[in-house]
Each structure stands twice: as C-alpha cells, then as structure tokens.
Design an enzyme around this catalytic site. Structure first.
Site, mmCIF file in Angstrom:
data_model
loop_
_atom_site.group_PDB
_atom_site.id
_atom_site.type_symbol
_atom_site.label_atom_id
_atom_site.label_comp_id
_atom_site.label_asym_id
_atom_site.label_seq_id
_atom_site.Cartn_x
_atom_site.Cartn_y
_atom_site.Cartn_z
ATOM 1 N N GLY A 702 69.336 75.507 -9.144
ATOM 2 C CA GLY A 702 70.124 76.058 -7.893
ATOM 3 C C GLY A 702 70.256 74.726 -6.812
ATOM 4 O O GLY A 702 69.965 73.926 -7.125
ATOM 5 N N ASP A 821 75.252 84.804 1.094
ATOM 6 C CA ASP A 821 75.709 84.125 -0.047
ATOM 7 C C ASP A 821 75.467 85.200 -1.300
ATOM 8 O O ASP A 821 75.025 84.860 -2.237
ATOM 9 C CB ASP A 821 74.942 82.684 -0.287
ATOM 10 C CG ASP A 821 75.147 82.045 -1.303
ATOM 11 O OD1 ASP A 821 76.584 82.094 -1.619
ATOM 12 O OD2 ASP A 821 74.367 81.373 -1.883
#
Ligand SMILES: *[C@@H]1O[C@H](CO)[C@@H](O)[C@H](O)[C@H]1NC(C)=O
Ligand SMILES: *[C@@H]1O[C@H](CO)[C@@H](O)[C@H](O)[C@H]1NC(C)=O
Ligand SMILES: *[C@@H]1O[C@H](CO)[C@@H](O)[C@H](O)[C@H]1NC(C)=O
Ligand SMILES: *[C@@H]1O[C@H](CO)[C@@H](O)[C@H](O)[C@H]1NC(C)=O
Ligand SMILES: *[C@@H]1O[C@H](CO)[C@@H](O)[C@H](O)[C@H]1NC(C)=O
Length: 866
Positions: A702, A821
């Site tokens: 990530g 997000d």
C-alpha cells in the site's frame, strides 16, 4: 431358373458339382448354333443328377439345410431376447446362414460348431437359447459378458460340447445336474459368477474333463467325492466359494492332477494322506479354510511341488521336514497356523525358493545362521514366532531379497551393517525384538526401501543423517527405542513418507520446520519424547495429515500452525506446554479434552477448556443500535446529539492521555506488547510469524507500507502492516500512523477491519489487523474467475456492508469519522464475502463544527479525489 441353378450349386450333390460348371466352361469353344444344344444337354444331366440324389426336394428335405435354418432360428430368437445394446453388437446376425455371423463358426457340414462371444458386451439370459437345436457345437464361450439368470438345464443336450466357458458373468442359481450329460466336455469354466447351491454330484460323469474351474462363486455344500472319478483331470480351481466339509480322499486318485486350489472356502477336517498320491502335483493351495490336524507325512512324496500354500488354517504339529526335497519348491506359505518346532530342514538350502511365509505360528529355534544364501529368495516373513539368535550378516548377500520380515521374535544383538548389501530390499521389518546398538549408516544404502520398521527394540544413538538417501521411504517406524539427539532435519527430504513414528524415544530439541515438506504424510507420531520449542508454522503445510500425536513432550506456544489441517481425524497434544486458542476449524470441534489436557493455557470451545477471551462486545452494540433505530427513531437525533457531546469530552480527555502514552513508547524506542489477545502477542511473535518480514509472507503493498500475513503461536492469523522503514528510524508518516491507530482502536464494527494492536520499534513499526482471506475488492474484480464467483447477491451485500460501515463511522461514532479514501482497494472481504473497510490512514477526526475536513491528513499517493 438362375436362382434354381444357384441353389443347386450350393447343394451337396456330387454330380451337380461336376455337370453344372460345364454350362459355363464349354460354350465359348462351341459354335453359336451348338450352344443351346449344349445347354439342353447339360440341363438334362443336371436334372438326372437331381433326380438320382436321395433328397431330390433340395429346399425342404435336406436335413443339413433344415438344421442350418433351425440353428439360425434358435440363435436369432435368443438375440431378440437380449437388450438393445447386445442386439446392436450382434448386427451381423441376420439371414439364415449363421456360419459367417460374428462369433459363430461352422463345421464341414455347415452346422454351427463354435459360439465364441467372449467380451461381446452381451446383456440378457440364456433361457431363450434353445440348446437342443444346436446339437453340434463343440465350443460355447460367452465369458466376460453380463449374462444373468441361471444356467438352463437344457445345456445338458449339447452332447458334443468340449469347451464350456461362461466365466465372468452374472449367472446365478445352481449348476444344473444335467451338466453331467456333457460327456465330451474337456474344459469347464463357470468361474466369477454368482452361482450358488452345491456342486452336483453328476460332475463325476464328465469323464473327458481336463479342467474344472468354478472359482469365485457362492457355491456351498461339500466337494463331491465323485470328482475323484475323472481320470484325465489336470486342474481343479474351486477357490473363493463357501464350500464346507472335508477334502475328499478320492481326489488322491487324480494321478494327472497338477493344480488343486481349494483356497478361501470353509473346508474342515485334516488333509487326507491320499493327497500324497498326487504325484504330478505342482500347485496345492489350501489357504484360508478351517483345516486342522497335522500335515500328513505323505505330502513329502510330492517332490514335484512348486507351490504349497497352507496359510490361514488351524494346522498343528511340525511342518514336514522334507518339503523341499525335490528341489522344486518356490512358494511355501504356512503362516497363521499353530505350527510348532523348527523351520523344515529342507528349506535351509532350498535354492528354488522364492517366497517363504511362516509368520504367526509358534515356531522355535536359533535362526542366526539357519539359511544358506538363497539366490532366488524374494520374500521371507518369519514374524510372530519364537525364533531367537542374531540377525545374520549373511542376509546382506541375498541378492533377490525384497522383503525381510522377522518382527515379533526374540532376536538380539545388533543390526549388522552388512544388511546394507541386500540392494533389492524394499521392506525391512525387525520391530518388536531385542535388538541393540545403533541404526547402521549402511542401511541407508538400501535406496529402494519403502518400509523401514525397527520400532520396539533397544536401539540407541541417533538416526543416521544419511537417511536422506532413502527417497522411496513411505513408512518409517522407529518408535519405542532409546534413540537420542534431535529429530534430523534430513527427514524432511523424504518426500514420499506417508507415516512417520518416532514416538517413545529420547529425541530432544524442537520439531524441525523441514518436516513441513512432507506433503504426503498422513500420520505423524512424535509422542513421548523430550521435544521442546514451538510448533514450526510449516507443520500446517502437511495438508493431508490425518493422525498427529505430539503428546508427552515439552512443546510450547500456540497451535496456529494447525489451523489449516483440515484432514486431521486423530489428534493428541496432551501433556505439553501449549497455550492460546484451539484452532477454530471443524476438526477441533470434535476434539475431546483428553487430547488437550495437561497443557499450560489452551482455551476454546471444547468441554473442559476455558472459552477464549473475546475482543469486544461489538455484536451487542450492533443489536442495541438496531433496537434504537427500529423502536425509537424519533429519539435518535436527540441521543446522537447527547452522545456526540459526551464523546467530544471523552475524546478530548483520552487523546491527551493516549498521546502521552505513545510518546513514552516512541521515545523509549523499545519493544512493546500489543494489546488485545490478552497481551500475549509480542514483537517476537510477529517477527517469527513473518520471518523478519520475508517476502514470502507479503500479501499486499500500500501507500504506507507493505502488508504481511503472519501466523501467531496463539493460533491466529493476522495481517501485519509494516510502515516503510527509514534509515534514521523516523517514521515520516507518523501522524497518519497514529491517526490510523486512534481511529481503528475505537471502532468495533462488523464491516470495519479490526485492529488488534500496534508496535513501534527502532527498526520496525507496524499495525496488527484482522486477516481477511479473500483480500481486497480490487483484486477480486480483476480476476475473472473470482469475479464470477462474486455474484450479484454478494456484491449487493458488499455495498450494504460498506454503507453500514460508513453510516456507523459518520453517525454512530463520536466524534464522527470520515474515511476519505473509500476505494475498491480499501474494501477487504472475508471468506463469507462480508465487506470490511480498511486503511484509515487518511481518516481524520472531524468535529461537527470543524471546517477543515478537506485538508489532506497524510502523505499518500493514492487518496481518492474529493
Ligand atoms: C441327460 O442324460 C440322462 C440319462 O443319463 C437323460 O435321461 C436326460 O434326458 C439327459 N438330459 C438331457 C438334458 O439331455
Ligand atoms: C476358463 O477356463 C478356460 C479353460 O481352462 C481358460 O482357458 C480360461 O482362461 C478360463 N477363463 C478364466 C476367466 O479364467
Ligand atoms: C481310487 O480309485 C480306486 C480304483 O481306481 C478305487 O478303488 C478307490 O476307491 C478310489 N479311491 C478313493 C479314495 O475314491
Ligand atoms: C538408553 O540409553 C542410555 C544411554 O544412552 C542408557 O543409559 C539406558 O540404560 C538406555 N535405556 C534402555 C531402556 O535401554
Ligand atoms: C498418543 O501417544 C501416546 C503415547 O505414545 C498414547 O498414549 C496415546 O494413546 C496416543 N494418542 C492417540 C490419540 O493415539
């Protein structure tokens, strides 16, 4: 007229055969005028010939033609009685001349002599076949079909029959006694059917019989003594039936008999001494009956015997000493009886011997140097007797030996290293003796060995490291010895192992993780040793393991390595130092406390164990929320407001203390326990579980860091999100890191990824989260196969789940949390496709009165716009 001529030429009349061809032979040589005259002349002679023949009415009166027609009719009628598929395979059976039909041959007189329909796929019965219309058949072979029903008594009318083979069908009922009418029968084979009843005494009339095969049926009653009347009989196969009573003494009259197989029946009484008169006998099999008494000494006269099988009966006394006097004996089995005394002296140098089975008797004697080197001996089983002495180094010179079994005797001394010379050896069973010394390294030269059983002796020392050359090994039985040292990691290279038993020895140290390579292992017994340390996580890679016994050791840590063991049926880890939850898979639901008792701190859903501590009352909260929404919709707003106000105060108080705690933590730059799991997860657990964040545990990358899958010793699988490490030990996105921790630790919701804790260390900083099997939504949608499995119903549920999570964060949390997000990468799915929203790195507490909610909180490259 032409048809008439053709008919004539087919007839048997000799004169016609001479005159008729003249019609065609001479005319070309004659002038055109003379041709009709010639024809008339020939016709005249033909007519004369027909008239002078005894059966001038050719079409109706010739018995041969009549019989061909009736044979054809009999066969066609039978064909019509069979099922469609069978009729299709007999498609050539049309017209009235059977001689060129499939499976039919005729004799000189155009009469059917052979019916050979073996493996023709026939299904039906024999009853509609009119045997009396087929008087000339010599061979009837319908083996390997699916004929059912009984054998019709009319079969007795086949008075010329020489071969009758109806073997391997589904025939039932009893054998008709008219079978005795088949006085020319030489070969009778009715084996592999379902025939029942007794063997008719009339078989004693089959005076031409050479072979009598009725094995593998359900025949009962006794063997008819009349069988002894058949002077030409060469072989009798009656094995695998339910025949009872004695072996008829009359069989001793069958002087031409070479094979007599009566195995697997229920015969009683003793072997009649007359059997010793079967001077041509080569094979005599009596295995698996209830025969008793001593073996008659007359059997020693059978010097041509190559095979004598006496196993699995109740014989007593000594085995005749001269059983190999003729020097022809190849297969001698006398196992599982009550024989006493020594091994027959004549076997000592019986060079023809290939197989010798004397196991499970009460035989005695010193076998140290009993056998000379027998070059053809391939298999020897002397197990479960009372033999004593040593294991001779001479065994290493038996060049053909593949199996050497002397288990359960009183052998003493060492395993001679010379045994490593028996290069063909595949099975070596010396278990349950009094062998001492160590396992000789030379044994590892036996590279074909697939069964090495030397358990229950007094062997000491360690397993030689060279054991890795035994690649074929499937069974390794070393239990109940005095073996010491650590468990050799080389055992992990024996890829074919199915069973490994090292129990009841003095092995110490930990279980080598190489054992995880044993993909086919189904049984592992390491019980009653002095093993310590934690279970290697690789143990769970032995997917097919069915039996695992680790009891009575000093093993510690958790059971997480066993999480994936779905095929376990027997399991014992009692008397160790294990702790933490019992794996939550089906197998462990049936486990009893006996298999788990006397450990340090196991918990779980097993009677007798403490339940494991749960992480939160999230379910309870959910329920409460639903009740509130459903029953008191009007008060929600008021309640929210109240909660919000309370929350703001609460948050303000707590953040300050927490921040204080964290700074202490970060400043001291040491290792911190992670909360939850009862404080049992440590920094080391995570490091071990991910093998220092080895790439093989990597499950995702990530913006903030890499995500690893870690198996904890407590039996849990978790996701570990490691922040990108930096050389100076500083975490650049510490703000985001803290934000994530703060947010996640406060949230308990079914659709939000659970955070179990975090750790900050000079080298690594990481979050420990719930592990979700299916991974992120993005990945699933990109994979065609997974995307299909992820059907619309599941998709709708995921959307609901995400909405639920957001709703909870926005309304039920205090202060409300905005994720900022939400993307397919941040929606993770568990095995049930339930959505869990993750990655709150960019989330930020948002006070209702704050206006700065759009400010960017982290330093990420993948935040969704707006
Ligand atoms: C068998 O032979 C007996 C005489 O031995 C006779 O009576 C009987 O009819 C015969 N059976 C058949 C089916 O031919
Ligand atoms: C049946 O016996 C015949 C004659 O002995 C033999 O040729 C044939 O192979 C046997 N069939 C089976 C299935 O044993
Ligand atoms: C063996 O055959 C002889 C005649 O050949 C006969 O006398 C005797 O009874 C038969 N033996 C047995 C046991 O049937
Ligand atoms: C096992 O081996 C040790 C030495 O390694 C010895 O002292 C002990 O007597 C042996 N025990 C047995 C039962 O053979
Ligand atoms: C495991 O091994 C111990 C000792 O060897 C034995 O007593 C126990 O019965 C075994 N457990 C199972 C389930 O077979």
């Amino acid at each position: 007229m032409y048809v008439f001529l053709l008919h004539l030429i087919e007839s048997e009349n000799q004169w016609l055969k001479i005159y008729f061809p003249m019609v065609f032979i001479f005319p070309p040589l004659l002038s055109k005028k003379l041709q009709p005259l010639w024809l008339l002349l020939v016709m005249y002679f033909c007519a004369f010939a027909v008239a002078s023949s005894p059966n001038h009415d050719a079409a109706a009166a010739s018995p041969e033609i009549a019989s061909v027609a009736s044979e054809a009719n009999a066969l066609l009628k039978w064909k019509a009685s069979l099922d469609n598929h069978s009729q299709a395979s007999l498609s050539s059976w049309t017209g009235n001349n059977p001689c060129n039909w499939l499976g039919i041959s005729c004799d000189d007189t155009s009469s059917v002599s052979t019916i050979n329909l073996t493996r023709a796929g026939l299904r039906g019965m024999l009853h509609s076949l009119n045997f009396s219309l087929l008087p000339n058949i010599l061979t009837l072979n319908m083996s390997y079909n699916t004929l059912s029903g009984s054998i019709p008594p009319q079969i007795g009318s086949l008075s010329n029959l020489s071969t009758l083979d109806l073997s391997t069908n589904k025939l039932s009922g009893s054998i008709p006694n008219t079978i005795g009418n088949l006085s020319k029968l030489k070969y009778l084979n009715l084996s592999a059917n379902g025939l029942s009843g007794s063997i008719p005494n009339e078989v004693g009339n089959l005076l031409s019989l050479l072979t009598f095969d009725i094995y593998t049926n359900n025949l009962s009653g006794s063997i008819p003594p009349s069988l002894g009347n058949l002077p030409r009989l060469e072989s009798i196969h009656l094995f695998s039936n339910k025949l009872s009573g004695p072996i008829p003494a009359s069989l001793g009259n069958l002087s031409r008999l070479t094979m007599l197989s009566l195995s697997s029946n229920q015969l009683t009484g003793s072997i009649p001494p007359h059997i010793g008169n079967l001077s041509n006998a080569k094979v005599i099999c009596f295995i698996g009956n209830e025969l008793s008494g001593e073996i008659p000494i007359e059997m020693e006269k059978l010097t041509g015997l190559e095979c004598l099988q006496l196993a699995d009966n109740n014989f007593i006394g000594q085995i005749p000493q001269n059983i190999c006097l003729g020097g022809n004996m190849k297969f001698f089995t006398a196992g599982n009886n009550n024989f006493t005394g020594p091994i027959p002296e004549s076997l000592k140098n019986c060079h023809s011997l290939k197989r010798l089975r004397l196991q499970q008797n009460h035989l005695t004697g010193d076998i140290t140097n009993f056998f000379d080197v027998l070059p053809n001996l391939n298999y020897i089983d002397l197990s479960e007797n009372n033999f004593h002495g040593n294991l001779s180094p001479r065994w290493g010179k038996f060049r053909s030996l593949t199996s050497l079994m002397i288990a359960n005797n009183k052998l003493s001394g060492v395993i001679p290293p010379e045994l490593g010379g028996a290069a063909q050896l595949q099975v070596l069973d010396l278990s349950s003796n009094h062998l001492t010394g160590s396992i000789p390294q030379d044994l590892c030269n036996l590279t074909l060995l697939f069964d090495l059983s030397i358990s229950n002796n007094n062997l000491s020392g360690n397993v030689p490291m060279e054991i890795e050359s035994l690649h074929e090994l499937k069974y390794l039985e070393l239990g109940s010895n005095n073996l010491t040292g650590s468990i050799r990691k080389q055992l992990g290279t024996l890829h074919n192992l199915l069973k490994m038993n090292l129990s009841q020895n003095k092995f110490e140290g930990s279980i080598p993780f190489e054992l995880g390579n044993l993909q086919y292992l189904s049984s592992l017994d390491l019980s009653e040793n002095m093993l310590s340390g934690t279970l290697p996580p690789t143990l769970g890679e032995i997917k097919g393991l069915e039996t695992l016994n680790l009891s009575h050791n000093s093993l510690s840590g958790g059971l997480s390595s066993l999480n994936d063991m779905r095929s376990l049926t027997s399991f014992d880890i009692s008397y160790n130092q294990f702790e933490g939850p019992v794996p939550n898979n089906q197998i462990f639901h049936n486990v009893t406390i006996e298999a788990l008792r006397n450990n340090k701190g196991l918990c779980g859903n097993v009677t007798g164990l403490e339940p494991c501590p749960t992480f939160s009352g999230k379910y309870h909260n959910n329920m409460k929320r639903r009740v509130l929404i459903a029953v008191l919709p009007l008060t929600v707003a008021i309640l929210m407001l109240a909660l919000f106000v309370l929350g703001v105060f609460y948050h303000l108080c707590r953040t300050s203390t927490e921040e204080q705690d964290e700074t202490t933590i970060l400043r001291s730059s040491s290792v911190f326990p992670i909360w939850d799991f009862g404080g049992k997860i440590t920094f080391e657990n995570i490091i071990e579980g991910t093998e220092y964040f080895d790439d093989k545990h990597l499950i995702g990358v990530g913006g903030q860091g890499c995500v690893y899958k870690a198996t904890l010793p407590t039996g849990e699988v978790v996701a570990v999100k490691k922040l990108h490490s930096v050389s100076n030990g500083e975490i650049p996105n510490m703000k985001a890191f803290k934000s994530e921790i703060q947010t996640l630790t406060e949230i308990r919701h079914r659709n939000i990824v659970k955070l179990f804790g975090f750790c900050s260390h000079s080298q690594y900083s990481f979050l420990v989260c719930e592990f979700l099997e299916k991974g992120d939504l993005n990945k699933i949608l990109k994979n065609d196969e997974q995307a299909i499995a992820f059907d619309w119903k599941k998709r709708v549920n995921v959307v609901k789940g995400v909405a639920d999570a957001l709703c909870y964060m926005h309304h039920d949390c205090s202060p409300p949390i905005v994720h900022r997000d939400i993307s397919s990468k941040n929606v993770l799915l568990d095995s049930e496709y339930v959505a869990h929203v993750s990655d709150f790195g960019t989330a930020k507490f948002l006070n209702h009165n704050s206006s700065n909610w759009t400010s960017f909180a982290g330093t990420f490259g993948y935040a969704a716009p707006g």
